[in-house]
Write an enzyme that holds these catalytic residues in place. Structure first.
Site, short mmCIF file in Angstrom:
data_model
loop_
_atom_site.label_atom_id
_atom_site.label_comp_id
_atom_site.label_asym_id
_atom_site.label_seq_id
_atom_site.Cartn_x
_atom_site.Cartn_y
_atom_site.Cartn_z
N HIS A 127 90.15 38.85 91.56
CA HIS A 127 89.82 39.78 92.65
C HIS A 127 90.80 39.52 93.79
O HIS A 127 92.00 39.75 93.64
CB HIS A 127 88.35 39.56 93.04
CG HIS A 127 87.80 40.56 93.99
ND1 HIS A 127 88.42 41.73 94.30
CD2 HIS A 127 86.64 40.56 94.74
CE1 HIS A 127 87.69 42.41 95.18
NE2 HIS A 127 86.61 41.72 95.46
N HIS A 156 95.15 48.73 87.29
CA HIS A 156 93.89 48.78 88.01
C HIS A 156 92.86 49.46 87.13
O HIS A 156 93.18 50.39 86.40
CB HIS A 156 94.06 49.55 89.33
CG HIS A 156 92.91 49.34 90.27
ND1 HIS A 156 91.73 50.02 90.16
CD2 HIS A 156 92.79 48.51 91.34
CE1 HIS A 156 90.91 49.60 91.13
NE2 HIS A 156 91.54 48.69 91.85
N ASP A 190 97.71 44.63 95.30
CA ASP A 190 98.19 43.26 95.50
C ASP A 190 99.69 43.11 95.34
O ASP A 190 100.28 42.16 95.85
CB ASP A 190 97.49 42.32 94.50
CG ASP A 190 95.99 42.36 94.66
OD1 ASP A 190 95.52 42.17 95.79
OD2 ASP A 190 95.28 42.61 93.67
#
Lengths: 390, 390
Positions: free
Chosen positions: B219, B258, B314
């Protein structure tokens, strides 16, 4: 949204080998063993081993586990200093949630292996009682009592809490309480632990989150609420009118009813006997009052809604802890002292499940029902042009 | 178990008015507003207000919110003293999880009303940056910098962290990062927060749990892993062989792919431009290396598995934070500084939803696949009789 998913009730989220509830028959099984049998023949330490591993320990495994647990009871002195430098009126559950997260700073090596996780589990199971007892001593301005490796897990906690070594019967009663609360499949706190662990967060982090979930009044906070109710009622003769008044307002009677058990919760059965035994020993009225609460609630539910209702684990644990002279707001931390064994087992299962289907990061779906002006978004008006009430 | 439920993917667990992801079109909407629009026209403070309430603030609401936020940035001195008395090598996420739980000891009045929850939300959003920055100063043996009420949320954090007031461009870049990370519907940490709140635990407890979930490498920990990857690669010419080698081992490339977006993550788009801008400003190679990672991963995934893959949030945030001179292990705490706005909004929605279907305590079902000897349980053999290997 799909309303049948509310609260995820009935939604299968994972396989587990740890525990099984038979709601129809009123049975709770840890790794195959009936908890009623465990309360008679086992103890908390062995039960914790059982939950973590897939079976009861052999002799040398048991001895090693006991040694490791006793050694791991110590909490870093620096942490105790920090506890001392804290608001004395802080809620013990908040303290526990904070300091369990903080433990990671002291014992953070090799989080990534399954083997290391068992050591973390021992660390957690051993240290949670020490944190709870230390905080109690600190807030009472009393000296912290060091853990005593010669005492059982249950007796050591009571000793650290009160400064007195409990007699054998008292220690056994508390030990049974710990066995009974140690696991209960995917309850809210265990699921929180698994949810956090599913991101690959470490065990302290996941256990700290579980403590947060346990603190809620719909979960572990309930046995505190039960004791408040008993004290508010005060005497047995006031039970009937008190219960009726609450039910007239359509409010819940704490400690009664369970989402899963359709019959007597087996834990409540055992706790009822412990409460009866302690009442005989102490001469206190809390068993009689609790039993009357049970009886009146059952009658009234039948009469008003035609429904059967049974005590849950919280109804009789409240009076048991009260008669053990445990401060009321430690009821939920004590729940944590026991349940941490289950959490640790579940965290390990979540992260290291060997058989398919393996767990994956929990990321459910939400249904957006808010404002929507199409995929381009609503018009952003500058601050000066906003006149709508928000 | 029902394998289609793994990770709860696609299982509708609640209605929400807070945010919406359009995975097909690559859109993220907060309370109706496109985040791309918010990054251009709004700021983090206003976005936090928007997430907490159901619309953008009017002028007087905005001013009041800003004032309250700026006032609430202070952290009790006693807490900072305790932070100082801690292991300097503790992980910043563990610290944050612990100290957010501990905040409850200081601000625990009136948890039960919705109105009070907004004040708790402001408290949390304001104090999380102060905790993160204080810890950074403490572990570096530098004096803690007090919050400055004249600075924006973004600028104040950078000031508290570094002791220098950032220039306007730097502050705006960081502000945009905060807007982009502020919410993302029911991601794992937000769901952990809602899970804990569903027991009626208070907001600090739920937010602390969310920090735990965010710390996991699947995460929020991912942008830390991305930066480790970039440093490991080192120069642009080594990207191709590095990526191929990892893919040969069937391992994941961090920052790519994702579960929800089937196209370019809109946040990654914005962060890519911020990274490009910072690379031009600083002359550092991290944007070029990251862009090459993106390109090679896309090519290789297409070639090896015939699949399209896109950067997630990210991939580019890692280099942005690195070029902002933020210590790498603060990447995830910075994620928390932003996401806490979303967590607070979700906790309030979970506890005070007014429209049906209302949320209920999350208690999913597990399927017991462990040892089973019938409802009476397996035979408990005494320790001496146990010879099986466990």
């Amino acid at each position: 949204m799909d309303t049948k998913n509310i609260g995820l009730r009935g939604i299968e989220v994972a396989d587990t080998r740890i525990s099984k509830i038979d709601g129809e028959k009123g049975k709770l099984i840890y790794r195959g063993y009936d908890i009623l049998d465990l309360t008679k023949k086992s103890n908390f330490e062995e039960t914790a081993y059982l939950l973590l591993h897939d079976d009861l320990p052999r002799k040398e495994e048991y001895t090693e586990f006991l040694d490791k647990l006793a050694e791991a009871r110590w909490v870093p002195k620096q942490m105790q200093t920090n506890m001392g430098n804290w608001r004395k009126d802080a809620d013990p559950m908040d303290m526990l949630q904070a300091f369990v997260a903080a433990l990671a700073g002291y014992f953070d090596e090799e989080f990534s292996t399954k083997e290391a996780s068992y050591d973390r589990a021992i660390n957690l199971i051993a240290k949670v009682p020490t944190i709870v007892a230390s905080w109690q001593r600190i807030r009472d301005d009393e000296a912290i009592i060091d853990p005593d490796a010669n005492l059982s897990h249950a007796a050591n906690f009571l000793h650290m809490l009160t400064g007195k070594k409990p007699d054998e019967e008292t220690a056994k009663i508390f030990d049974i309480c710990l066995i009974l609360h140690a696991d209960h499949t995917f309850n809210a706190s265990t699921f929180a632990a698994r949810q956090v662990a599913s991101t690959r967060a470490h065990m302290y982090s996941a256990a700290s989150a579980a403590i947060g979930a346990l603190s809620g009044e719909l979960h572990g906070g309930a046995n505190y609420e039960v004791m408040k109710m008993l004290l508010d009622i005060g005497t047995e003769d006031k039970v009937e009118s008190w219960i009726k008044e609450v039910m007239d307002k359509n409010e819940r009677i704490m400690g009664m009813g369970h989402a899963v058990y359709k019959t007597y919760d087996p834990r409540a059965q055992v706790l009822k006997e412990l409460s009866r035994k302690l009442a005989e020993k102490t001469g206190e009225p809390w068993f009689d009052i609790t039993q009357k609460v049970e009886q009146v609630t059952i009658e009234q539910m039948k009469k008003r809604k035609g429904m059967d209702i049974y005590p849950n684990v919280d109804l009789y644990s409240a009076s048991v802890y009260y008669m053990l002279k445990i401060p009321m707001d430690l009821n939920t931390p004590i729940f944590a002292i026991s349940r941490v064994a289950g959490w640790a087992a579940h965290i390990i299962e979540e992260k290291f499940a060997e058989a398919a289907p393996k767990p994956a990061l929990y990321r459910p779906k939400a249904v957006y029902v808010g404002k929507y002006c199409g995929p381009q978004g609503c018009e952003y008006k500058s601050l000066d042009l906003r006149t709508q009430s928000s």
